[in-house]
Design a protein around this motif. Sequence first.
Motif, PDB file in Angstrom:
ATOM      1  N   GLY A   1      35.987  41.291  31.070  1.00 37.17           N
ATOM      2  CA  GLY A   1      36.158  41.836  32.409  1.00 37.17           C
ATOM      3  C   GLY A   1      34.844  42.327  32.998  1.00 37.17           C
ATOM      4  O   GLY A   1      33.795  42.271  32.362  1.00 37.17           O
ATOM      5  N   THR A   2      34.905  42.810  34.230  1.00 31.26           N
ATOM      6  CA  THR A   2      33.720  43.360  34.888  1.00 31.26           C
ATOM      7  C   THR A   2      33.241  44.602  34.137  1.00 31.26           C
ATOM      8  O   THR A   2      34.037  45.412  33.690  1.00 31.26           O
ATOM      9  CB  THR A   2      34.072  43.746  36.337  1.00 31.26           C
ATOM     10  OG1 THR A   2      34.687  42.631  36.958  1.00 31.26           O
ATOM     11  CG2 THR A   2      32.829  44.145  37.112  1.00 31.26           C
TER      12      THR A   2
ATOM     13  N   LEU B   1      42.831  50.393  38.417  1.00 29.13           N
ATOM     14  CA  LEU B   1      42.385  49.459  39.445  1.00 29.13           C
ATOM     15  C   LEU B   1      43.065  48.103  39.273  1.00 29.13           C
ATOM     16  O   LEU B   1      43.608  47.549  40.219  1.00 29.13           O
ATOM     17  CB  LEU B   1      40.857  49.292  39.384  1.00 29.13           C
ATOM     18  CG  LEU B   1      40.034  50.460  39.938  1.00 29.13           C
ATOM     19  CD1 LEU B   1      38.560  50.258  39.619  1.00 29.13           C
ATOM     20  CD2 LEU B   1      40.220  50.588  41.446  1.00 29.13           C
ATOM     21  N   TYR B   2      43.029  47.604  38.029  1.00 29.30           N
ATOM     22  CA  TYR B   2      43.629  46.291  37.789  1.00 29.30           C
ATOM     23  C   TYR B   2      45.134  46.311  38.046  1.00 29.30           C
ATOM     24  O   TYR B   2      45.695  45.372  38.594  1.00 29.30           O
ATOM     25  CB  TYR B   2      43.346  45.818  36.361  1.00 29.30           C
ATOM     26  CG  TYR B   2      41.913  45.365  36.143  1.00 29.30           C
ATOM     27  CD1 TYR B   2      41.243  44.610  37.100  1.00 29.30           C
ATOM     28  CD2 TYR B   2      41.238  45.680  34.962  1.00 29.30           C
ATOM     29  CE1 TYR B   2      39.939  44.200  36.911  1.00 29.30           C
ATOM     30  CE2 TYR B   2      39.928  45.274  34.753  1.00 29.30           C
ATOM     31  CZ  TYR B   2      39.273  44.525  35.727  1.00 29.30           C
ATOM     32  OH  TYR B   2      37.996  44.120  35.527  1.00 29.30           O
ATOM     33  N   GLU B   3      45.766  47.403  37.629  1.00 24.08           N
ATOM     34  CA  GLU B   3      47.215  47.532  37.827  1.00 24.08           C
ATOM     35  C   GLU B   3      47.572  47.507  39.311  1.00 24.08           C
ATOM     36  O   GLU B   3      48.609  46.995  39.698  1.00 24.08           O
ATOM     37  CB  GLU B   3      47.728  48.834  37.202  1.00 24.08           C
ATOM     38  CG  GLU B   3      47.812  48.781  35.688  1.00 24.08           C
ATOM     39  CD  GLU B   3      48.798  47.731  35.193  1.00 24.08           C
ATOM     40  OE1 GLU B   3      50.016  47.976  35.309  1.00 24.08           O
ATOM     41  OE2 GLU B   3      48.352  46.678  34.711  1.00 24.08           O
TER      42      GLU B   3
ATOM     43  N   GLU C   1      43.459  45.651  42.178  1.00 23.34           N
ATOM     44  CA  GLU C   1      42.118  45.765  42.750  1.00 23.34           C
ATOM     45  C   GLU C   1      41.074  45.224  41.778  1.00 23.34           C
ATOM     46  O   GLU C   1      41.327  45.100  40.587  1.00 23.34           O
ATOM     47  CB  GLU C   1      41.797  47.228  43.074  1.00 23.34           C
ATOM     48  CG  GLU C   1      42.631  47.795  44.199  1.00 23.34           C
ATOM     49  CD  GLU C   1      42.404  49.285  44.370  1.00 23.34           C
ATOM     50  OE1 GLU C   1      41.235  49.660  44.543  1.00 23.34           O
ATOM     51  OE2 GLU C   1      43.387  50.047  44.303  1.00 23.34           O
ATOM     52  N   THR C   2      39.889  44.928  42.313  1.00 24.19           N
ATOM     53  CA  THR C   2      38.766  44.550  41.456  1.00 24.19           C
ATOM     54  C   THR C   2      37.612  45.491  41.757  1.00 24.19           C
ATOM     55  O   THR C   2      37.700  46.316  42.671  1.00 24.19           O
ATOM     56  CB  THR C   2      38.305  43.110  41.729  1.00 24.19           C
ATOM     57  OG1 THR C   2      37.990  43.011  43.106  1.00 24.19           O
ATOM     58  CG2 THR C   2      39.367  42.104  41.343  1.00 24.19           C
TER      59      THR C   2
END
Lengths: 102, 485, 474
Positions: free
Chosen positions: C208-209, C236-238, C241-242
């Motif tokens: 991931g990032t 964020l992922y939930e 969002e990125t």
Amino acid sequence: MEEKLTKEEVLHVADLARISLTEEEIEKYRVELKKLLNDVEKINDVKGYDDDILIACWEENTTLRKDEPGEMLNPKEVIGNAPRHSGNYIEVPVVISDGEGA
Amino acid sequence: MKYLNKDIKEINKLLKSKKIKPIDLVEEAFENIEKNKDLNAYITLNKEEAIKQAKSLEDKEVDNLLFGLPIAVKDNIVTKDLRTTCASHILDNFIPIYNATVVEKIKAKNMIIIGKTNMDEFAMGSSSRTSYFGAPKNPWNPKKISGGSSGGSATTIAARDVLFALGSDTGGSIRQPASYTGIVGMKPTYGRISRFGLVAFASSLDQIGPMTKNVYENALLLNALVGKDEKDLTSVRREEEDFTRFIGKDIKGMKIAVPNYFMSDIVSSEIIDKVKEIIKLLEKKGATVDYVDVKYLENAVTLYQIIAMGEASSNLARFDGIRYGHSYENPKNIEDVYLKTRAEGFGEEVKRRIMVGSYLLSGENAKVYYNKALSIRDDMRKEFKNVFKKYDLMIGPTTTTTAYNLTDPMDDPRKSFMDDVLVIPVNMAGLPGLNLPIGFDKNNMPIGMQVIGDSFEEAKIYHLASFLEKELNLELNPFGGEEDE
Amino acid sequence: MSNYIPTIGVEVHVELKTKTKIFSNSINGYGEMANSLTNVIDLAYPGTLPTLNEEVINLGIKAATILNCKIRKVMHFDRKNYFYPDISKNYQITQNATPIGYDGYVEITKENGEKKKIYIEEMHIEEDTCKSAHRGTKTLLDFNRAGVPLIEIVTKPCISSGEETKLYLEKLRELLSYGDISDCKIEEGSMRADVNVSIRKNESDPLGTKAEIKNIGSISNAKLGVEKEIERQTKLYENGETFLPQTRRFDDKLNDTVLMRVKETGNDYRYFPEPDIPFVVLTDEMIENARKTIPMLPDERRKKYLELGVSEINTKKLIQNRSLSDYFNTLLEEKTNHQVASNLLLGDISAYLNKNEKDITETTLTKERMLELIELLENNTLTSKNLKEIINEILESTETIKEIMKKNGIENITDDTEIRNIIQKIIKENPESVNDYKNGHDRAIKFLMGQVMKETKGKANPKMAMDILTEELK
């Protein structure tokens, strides 16, 4: 027509070298830097060499220094040549960032 | 009475017998410099200190041939308490707080630093015209350049102001001006002389060297400069040797190579002809001379551009207006300090080279250009080394033309590199090389020949050079020595 | 919240314990007057060149050995170019292409006893920057730290929790301080950690990032920082969002990470080989000599202590205190009661050292006197109560322990006949208690013992007295 770099290309290298340029200089360097870059491009025409590199013509390996303290400057000497200083410190305009490197 | 035009051994005798004192030599040197001040050889004179030092030597024993003799030092070699500018606005008020190792060495011989000589800014250039203090002029014709970057040192030697000068040579900066001004200049093997205190231009190429009017004095000064310095990891430990030891010896049986590239049409015919005369003379005197191919010679300038500019962009990063040197007056922020200090402080040539150098190292370019240059450089050095398996020395012209006009255009950024096309390969391979004056062109401007040796073969170079010097017996004083009393 | 798999990599810088700097011979010191520990090289004066400190190479070899790294025998340095006021040359001399150590690991033991290897990608030698202090519109530069030698240790992205991050850092600190590589004081900045955190849904997904957490002031904050960062990224992922790769710092007050800046498209450091430092060639002899000076490491100490009968808890505590552990090591070959020795060191001696802010090497407790002390305690010639009275003297004078006891009137009656006489007298004087004892009232023997001690003014060797009393009462 004369070959030129773009203005952005000149500004990019000027930024890497930390040199501010006037508009006039930018125009001048668009031509001049292009000439030099065309020159170094010739390296890609060279053939027949192997992968070994020569960093410098070192005739000896590094001789390590013993871990023994030597003479140091006093703080007055340190700030003596500095354009800006305060107390024993060398001064610069405030740096708002985290530092890089180490 | 004049003494500095006498034989060095004669001067030494006079000093020893107290018939003259060091102060007489110092005063004479300053008179010469004053007389020739239009030549603009110096950036800073060290008058007060030099006189003081000369007087302090009066009670000392004259223990070596260099004792009490004035010497000029290129202004990129740092001298404690004596302004060192590198001919740049960014250092025009810079007073170093330590001495370069070579400065300590010449002081140990009780030589007297007379002043700091003019040069191209940060040694970047081939005509000394990039100097912040204006270009020095060629004593043979003041309308001509003295070459560069050690133009001031070449000028003051050619003009016979002093006997000795120090130069530095990154891509021919000793040999090329020596050629243009008709003097002897040696770039020793990389590592022979400590670089500690030489303001770095391109660390893997820079080397300090002696500049003199003749071969013997050159070898004598080299004797005093060499040696391992614990402050410079690239300096080399060698057994002590006397570089004058083969001077005056015969050259019968000597094997000499001439690279074909050095005699190609990039060189003016007048110079080629002169070198050919020398080749004939050498053959007549019992040496063998062969033309050889040395691969990659024609690529040397390209390699040099990449390596020298790359290293320079990093070496000159320290001039940032923070710890010393010129600094922009009213910075709003730290970026202002960098950008404007460097914009104000550096001249055009320097800016051009560090911008290109930064570009060549940035991102993927390091692989595309820099690493490739280091690879080819390795092969080029091996090529040279192969030649020296069979030959004692290599000769060829030092420059492609004789000194050109000060007013010639400076708008082609490649010109300064092309002037050094024949001298650059020697730096690339870390070898010793010397310029020897071998004659004059039709305009009475000096023509120089390069003598190149294998690593640490400086004594062999002096051997051949001194032999030719004696055979040719040229009048190399631009003022014709008519001022002798 | 659904589960994500965290991937964590750690970069640690430690300052090396040398007398001088890496590239100059000015002193490597901390807490001195600003700009008093510098020379022209540290300040990047024109014309200066680096030299290379032998001890830095030795410590590099030792660290590489301790971290189970392979050692590179021919190396050079590189220049990392960037403009910043804290790096005087505007380039840092580091090892980019040829790090001294590579492919190593450190083993951690998790709470459940499970062991895990944390893999080291590489470790390299480089120079520290100068210290800057921000004062209003100015930044003040102190170059004392400029050129202090550093080792940077980079793990592979193989750490999977805040807890593991903490265990790795603790282990690293233990190893490097025990190896005499660095004093690893996070609060003084001699150990600094940057942690890279990313999360992903499945093992098979690409990484991931990444967010890099800097400015971590303690090991527990490193754990907390990682946990908070995993939480933040998960949220964020939930929420679908990125985020962009970024640098965050741990904020002590918020107890959370905060954004410093979004990473630009890769810093352009313009690395190239440092021409001023020729090849550094390590011979087998150099490597062997450096390795010989590696002190006994914690794992070996642990094993030895336990073998000698020292309790688990004492072993752990001793190893936490390097100087006590070193002292204890001088007793390893001695025939003595090592558990008593460890009790002594961790008990009364530690209390004295803490109170007087001393190191054990600053006391007068020679090995011989320590062995005497252990023996006296073991056979009860000296009681722990009496020890407290004379511990200062034991640690400050050079007399034998017996002499000190005598001077202080602590002299146990160890003469069998003398004690027996007194006991017989007490038995005669206390017939009720004797009766009680014989009727099974165990408490009565304690009363009788009390009388014995009273009669002897506490000087009877308690063990001996009890033995005789029991015997006489039969």
